[in-house]
Design a protein around this motif. Sequence first.
Motif, PDB file in Angstrom:
ATOM      1  N   ILE A  45     -34.351  14.223  41.104  1.00  0.00           N
ATOM      2  CA  ILE A  45     -34.081  13.037  40.276  1.00  0.00           C
ATOM      3  C   ILE A  45     -33.416  13.452  38.981  1.00  0.00           C
ATOM      4  O   ILE A  45     -32.435  12.821  38.533  1.00  0.00           O
ATOM      5  CB  ILE A  45     -35.376  12.250  40.022  1.00  0.00           C
ATOM      6  N   ASP A  46     -33.913  14.543  38.365  1.00  0.00           N
ATOM      7  CA  ASP A  46     -33.303  15.002  37.105  1.00  0.00           C
ATOM      8  C   ASP A  46     -31.861  15.412  37.339  1.00  0.00           C
ATOM      9  O   ASP A  46     -30.960  15.091  36.546  1.00  0.00           O
ATOM     10  CB  ASP A  46     -34.089  16.166  36.536  1.00  0.00           C
ATOM     11  N   GLU A  47     -31.645  16.111  38.416  1.00  0.00           N
ATOM     12  CA  GLU A  47     -30.286  16.555  38.732  1.00  0.00           C
ATOM     13  C   GLU A  47     -29.390  15.345  39.043  1.00  0.00           C
ATOM     14  O   GLU A  47     -28.217  15.289  38.644  1.00  0.00           O
ATOM     15  CB  GLU A  47     -30.317  17.528  39.912  1.00  0.00           C
ATOM     16  N   ALA A  48     -29.963  14.312  39.770  1.00  0.00           N
ATOM     17  CA  ALA A  48     -29.176  13.104  40.116  1.00  0.00           C
ATOM     18  C   ALA A  48     -28.764  12.353  38.852  1.00  0.00           C
ATOM     19  O   ALA A  48     -27.627  11.869  38.753  1.00  0.00           O
ATOM     20  CB  ALA A  48     -29.998  12.191  41.029  1.00  0.00           C
ATOM     21  N   LYS A  49     -29.612  12.274  37.880  1.00  0.00           N
ATOM     22  CA  LYS A  49     -29.287  11.596  36.632  1.00  0.00           C
ATOM     23  C   LYS A  49     -28.124  12.314  35.947  1.00  0.00           C
ATOM     24  O   LYS A  49     -27.213  11.674  35.435  1.00  0.00           O
ATOM     25  CB  LYS A  49     -30.495  11.566  35.710  1.00  0.00           C
ATOM     26  N   LEU A  50     -28.203  13.616  35.945  1.00  0.00           N
ATOM     27  CA  LEU A  50     -27.121  14.369  35.297  1.00  0.00           C
ATOM     28  C   LEU A  50     -25.804  14.163  36.018  1.00  0.00           C
ATOM     29  O   LEU A  50     -24.744  13.982  35.402  1.00  0.00           O
ATOM     30  CB  LEU A  50     -27.472  15.854  35.250  1.00  0.00           C
ATOM     31  N   ARG A  51     -25.845  14.165  37.296  1.00  0.00           N
ATOM     32  CA  ARG A  51     -24.617  14.023  38.087  1.00  0.00           C
ATOM     33  C   ARG A  51     -24.032  12.597  37.916  1.00  0.00           C
ATOM     34  O   ARG A  51     -22.807  12.417  37.785  1.00  0.00           O
ATOM     35  CB  ARG A  51     -24.907  14.308  39.558  1.00  0.00           C
ATOM     36  N   ILE A  52     -24.909  11.603  37.963  1.00  0.00           N
ATOM     37  CA  ILE A  52     -24.417  10.214  37.791  1.00  0.00           C
ATOM     38  C   ILE A  52     -23.799  10.057  36.418  1.00  0.00           C
ATOM     39  O   ILE A  52     -22.747   9.398  36.259  1.00  0.00           O
ATOM     40  CB  ILE A  52     -25.562   9.200  38.017  1.00  0.00           C
ATOM     41  N   THR A  53     -24.405  10.626  35.441  1.00  0.00           N
ATOM     42  CA  THR A  53     -23.838  10.541  34.089  1.00  0.00           C
ATOM     43  C   THR A  53     -22.450  11.143  34.071  1.00  0.00           C
ATOM     44  O   THR A  53     -21.508  10.586  33.487  1.00  0.00           O
ATOM     45  CB  THR A  53     -24.751  11.273  33.087  1.00  0.00           C
ATOM     46  N   ASP A  54     -22.304  12.306  34.724  1.00  0.00           N
ATOM     47  CA  ASP A  54     -20.959  12.945  34.771  1.00  0.00           C
ATOM     48  C   ASP A  54     -19.973  12.041  35.540  1.00  0.00           C
ATOM     49  O   ASP A  54     -18.810  11.882  35.138  1.00  0.00           O
ATOM     50  CB  ASP A  54     -21.056  14.304  35.431  1.00  0.00           C
ATOM     51  N   TRP A  55     -20.464  11.505  36.678  1.00  0.00           N
ATOM     52  CA  TRP A  55     -19.544  10.676  37.495  1.00  0.00           C
ATOM     53  C   TRP A  55     -19.135   9.412  36.706  1.00  0.00           C
ATOM     54  O   TRP A  55     -17.978   8.993  36.757  1.00  0.00           O
ATOM     55  CB  TRP A  55     -20.215  10.267  38.793  1.00  0.00           C
ATOM     56  N   ARG A  56     -20.104   8.800  36.037  1.00  0.00           N
ATOM     57  CA  ARG A  56     -19.799   7.570  35.271  1.00  0.00           C
ATOM     58  C   ARG A  56     -18.744   7.858  34.227  1.00  0.00           C
ATOM     59  O   ARG A  56     -17.820   7.063  34.006  1.00  0.00           O
ATOM     60  CB  ARG A  56     -21.080   7.031  34.614  1.00  0.00           C
ATOM     61  N   THR A  57     -18.861   8.963  33.554  1.00  0.00           N
ATOM     62  CA  THR A  57     -17.878   9.313  32.511  1.00  0.00           C
ATOM     63  C   THR A  57     -16.494   9.436  33.102  1.00  0.00           C
ATOM     64  O   THR A  57     -15.504   8.954  32.544  1.00  0.00           O
ATOM     65  CB  THR A  57     -18.292  10.636  31.851  1.00  0.00           C
ATOM     66  N   ILE A  58     -16.420  10.103  34.297  1.00  0.00           N
ATOM     67  CA  ILE A  58     -15.103  10.312  34.941  1.00  0.00           C
ATOM     68  C   ILE A  58     -14.536   8.979  35.395  1.00  0.00           C
ATOM     69  O   ILE A  58     -13.332   8.686  35.208  1.00  0.00           O
ATOM     70  CB  ILE A  58     -15.262  11.278  36.132  1.00  0.00           C
ATOM     71  N   ILE A  59     -15.383   8.110  35.960  1.00  0.00           N
ATOM     72  CA  ILE A  59     -14.891   6.818  36.484  1.00  0.00           C
ATOM     73  C   ILE A  59     -14.421   5.956  35.330  1.00  0.00           C
ATOM     74  O   ILE A  59     -13.350   5.292  35.399  1.00  0.00           O
ATOM     75  CB  ILE A  59     -15.985   6.104  37.306  1.00  0.00           C
ATOM     76  N   GLU A  60     -15.208   5.896  34.277  1.00  0.00           N
ATOM     77  CA  GLU A  60     -14.799   5.106  33.116  1.00  0.00           C
ATOM     78  C   GLU A  60     -13.480   5.622  32.567  1.00  0.00           C
ATOM     79  O   GLU A  60     -12.625   4.873  32.128  1.00  0.00           O
ATOM     80  CB  GLU A  60     -15.875   5.147  32.034  1.00  0.00           C
ATOM     81  N   TYR A  61     -13.299   6.917  32.596  1.00  0.00           N
ATOM     82  CA  TYR A  61     -12.040   7.503  32.133  1.00  0.00           C
ATOM     83  C   TYR A  61     -10.892   7.023  33.012  1.00  0.00           C
ATOM     84  O   TYR A  61      -9.823   6.698  32.508  1.00  0.00           O
ATOM     85  CB  TYR A  61     -12.164   9.037  32.141  1.00  0.00           C
ATOM     86  N   ARG A  62     -11.158   6.962  34.333  1.00  0.00           N
ATOM     87  CA  ARG A  62     -10.104   6.522  35.249  1.00  0.00           C
ATOM     88  C   ARG A  62      -9.758   5.045  34.976  1.00  0.00           C
ATOM     89  O   ARG A  62      -8.601   4.641  35.041  1.00  0.00           O
ATOM     90  CB  ARG A  62     -10.552   6.668  36.707  1.00  0.00           C
ATOM     91  N   PHE A  63     -10.794   4.249  34.740  1.00  0.00           N
ATOM     92  CA  PHE A  63     -10.548   2.845  34.423  1.00  0.00           C
ATOM     93  C   PHE A  63      -9.746   2.712  33.139  1.00  0.00           C
ATOM     94  O   PHE A  63      -8.858   1.877  33.044  1.00  0.00           O
ATOM     95  CB  PHE A  63     -11.862   2.055  34.327  1.00  0.00           C
TER      96      PHE A  63
END
Length: 943
Positions: A45-63
């Motif tokens: 779960i801790d690792e998933a939170k970190l990964r989602i945070t990274d993915w969200r940042t990248i997706i928002e950047y793409r948007f």
Amino acid sequence: MKGLLSIPMRVALPVLLLSFAAIAGFISWRLDTLSLGEEIESRFIDEAKLRITDWRTIIEYRFRKGDPTGVNLQVSGMTTRNDVRAAFVLDSQDRIMAATAAAAIGHGVGLIEADLPEELKGRNAARLAEVRASANGSVVLSQDRRFVVAYYPLAVEVNDHALRSMRSGILVVVFDMRIAKERAFDGAGREIRDDTFIFGGLAACAWLFVHFALTRRVAGIVATTQQFASGQRSARTGMDGGDELGQVARAFDLMADQIVEDELRRKQIEEKMLRQQTELRVLFDFIPAMICFKDTKNRILRANQLLASAIGKTVAEIEGKPVLEIFPQEAAGFYADDLEVIRSKVPKLGIIEKVHDPEGKEIWIQTDKVPVCGPDGEVIGIVAMAQDITERRRAEEELRWKTAFLEAQVNSSIDGILVVDEHGTKILQNQRMIDLLGIPQHLADDKDDDKQRQWVTDRTKDPARFIERVVYLNSHRNEISRDELEMKDGMVFDRYSAPVVGSDGKYYGRIWTFRDVTERKRTEELLRLLSSAVEQSKESITITDAELNLPGPKILFVNPAFTQMTGYPAAEVIGKTPRILQGPNTDRTVLSRLRKNLELGEAFVGEAINYRQDGSEFNLEWQVAPIRDGEGKITHFVAIQHDITERKRTERELEAMHHQLVETSRLAGRAEVATNVLHNVGNVLNSVNISTSLVTNRVKKSRTSSLAKVVGLLREHEANLGTFITSDPRGQRLPAYLAQLSEHLLADQKATLQELESVRENVEHIKGIVAMQQNYATFGGVKEMINVVQLVEDSMSLNEEAFSRHGVEVIREFENVPPLNVEKHKVLQILVNLLRNAKHACQDSDRQDKRMTVRVANGDGRIQISVMDNGVGISPENLTRIFSHGFTTRKDGHGFGLHSGALAAKEMGGSLNVSSAGPGQGAAFTLELPLYSSGNNPEPQKS
């Protein structure tokens, strides 16, 4: 339970230990699984939170960049990870803007239900509203704890200035934890497996330890016990160790050793008993005696084969029968002896009885009867052992007769006789033996042989050799020995020893005989001395009979010296007359005087010429004496001849040399040298004359006539020589007389040889002087190359006898000098004169240490020859006129020697000088000669 206890420990122990390892591994796996699941979920779960945070940042950047394609690629790429099941990007209206599955784009949120866990389906709308309202992400774990769903707000309408407030979209990611858990559980399983293996290894080690420390040792003890029980008596555990099993194993080994030892001892005892029974049976049957065992009722219980054979029955026919039935005539007597033994319980031995054999013939037996007692000590029977002694009694009777005869013969012998048995023990010695060796009677009668043997040994001349010989012959039974035994008192015995062997070759002992040969040895020794003296004499000895008329006298004996002198072997002259030695030049006058003296019974001494076997002449000095018998009658003549040919020749040579020397001196014109030579020759001739006179007188006084008398006396009694020497008073004195006579003859011989050797040496000296004079007797005026040192030595040899006679010590100091070309005779004349003067100077002094030094030296082109003495010396006033014509200080001097010597030295280009420290200080004369005189070869001569 009983079945489990019957399982062997080698099987039960490993099964038990392995089961324990399996249970421990399972428990460990279960505990590890529970704790590992919670840890994995929390970490995931801790690792998933970190990964989602990274993915969200990248997706928002793409948007923000207006790159929807990049967003789709980013979302679809999330599933490249095995743990992402599905991912969606929702706009503010909950429509799918991007998804891992392209077919879902544009659809409503209902399509998300397909990828969610059952318990989350139908609740998405409410959860999405909560996420938008809180603006925070949410992570939901499925009930089966396999899936994690993450909801995070996302800015899908980008406004750079109000990015955070405009996050109206939702990023939904469904994570699958099964792969992560499986991977983690696989690692845990491996750890559990490793632990299981570790537990198994520990269990195996424990099993091995138990196996080697307990199970195998117990099995070894069990196996050894089974082997030992099956009959393998060598089986042993061989275990060590201080624990209880080691003690049990050692106790078992000790017990096994004891059992084996007991069994071996029992077996040995059984074998010994069996062997003894067999041996007793064999002994009983084959012992050379008739044996039977009887009970107290006079019945024969056991009998051996020899007894059965003696009475002509079998053993079975005898055993169990009464004695009366077997020996009807002797039974009563036998039983009487049996009763005596039974009542007394004491053996009765050596019973001599007469019985009858089956043919009725009488035989003699010797019986021994021994009681046999039971456990209670009472006699239960008798063992009777009988031997047939018929032949022995006959042999004993014969032996008694032979012994009596032997003792009579031994006691009548003139020899001492000693007989010993095979052990060296004395069994017989005669009285002559006791008397000869002087053995005290108490030692002769004593049964202890060692005392008598020691007494005799102590009186022998060589005790060690005596004992050694006795021991040797006792150990070498077949040897025969004969030697002589010398005693300390001078007695000598002829000792003979031989073995006593029966007709069957059996050794019974040894006989020794002792014969007194003392007188015979003394006679033999004297005769040997006489014979040795005659045989070894350097003088020729001849013995003839007393017949003077032809064809006599006959030669009876000649010694080796006769053969050496005449060349005639003894075998060729025995029986012939001594006239064979005479010849044309034999002086008949001497022969007539010889015959006249012998006819008158007188001794003769003279000289004559005889002839050898090869015909050559030799001069003979003759002594002949008559030999008389006990009545004074002449029976033989003994002649002692001495070859004086060499002496006669020497005398002739001396006379000739004397005339030659005078003539040579006269012809040479050297009166000084000739006078000195003649003086020396005269002295030597005087010594020769003295030695010749001594030899002549000694020969005339020789006791050869006494030897002739002894020979006549021995020939007179040659038939009974031993009796004559031991019994006749004259014969008894003869050995001592012969000993003295041989000593005198040997002394005369030694003295004569010494004088003759002196004559020979003096003649050689004369010959040397004459030869030297002849060498120097050359014509004057002739020069020749001379060796200076040799010339000085020759001049000294001319005066050598005078130096020795007057005790003058001569010291030589010679250097190596070259040869000289001079008149040799002049130099010799000067040196002889100087040496003679030095000798006189020493002789006239009172000194005890008379010394003359002769020196030869080389210096400054001149040879110096000096003659120095420590004699009377020369006064200073005489030194200036010592070389004057006619001057002399000696009463018998003529004053010409030194004057002529000085002139001769001057003629040779040299000089003669003198020096002296004064009277009593000696003098020194020096002759100097030039190395090169006028007319000489200028090149120096090398010696």
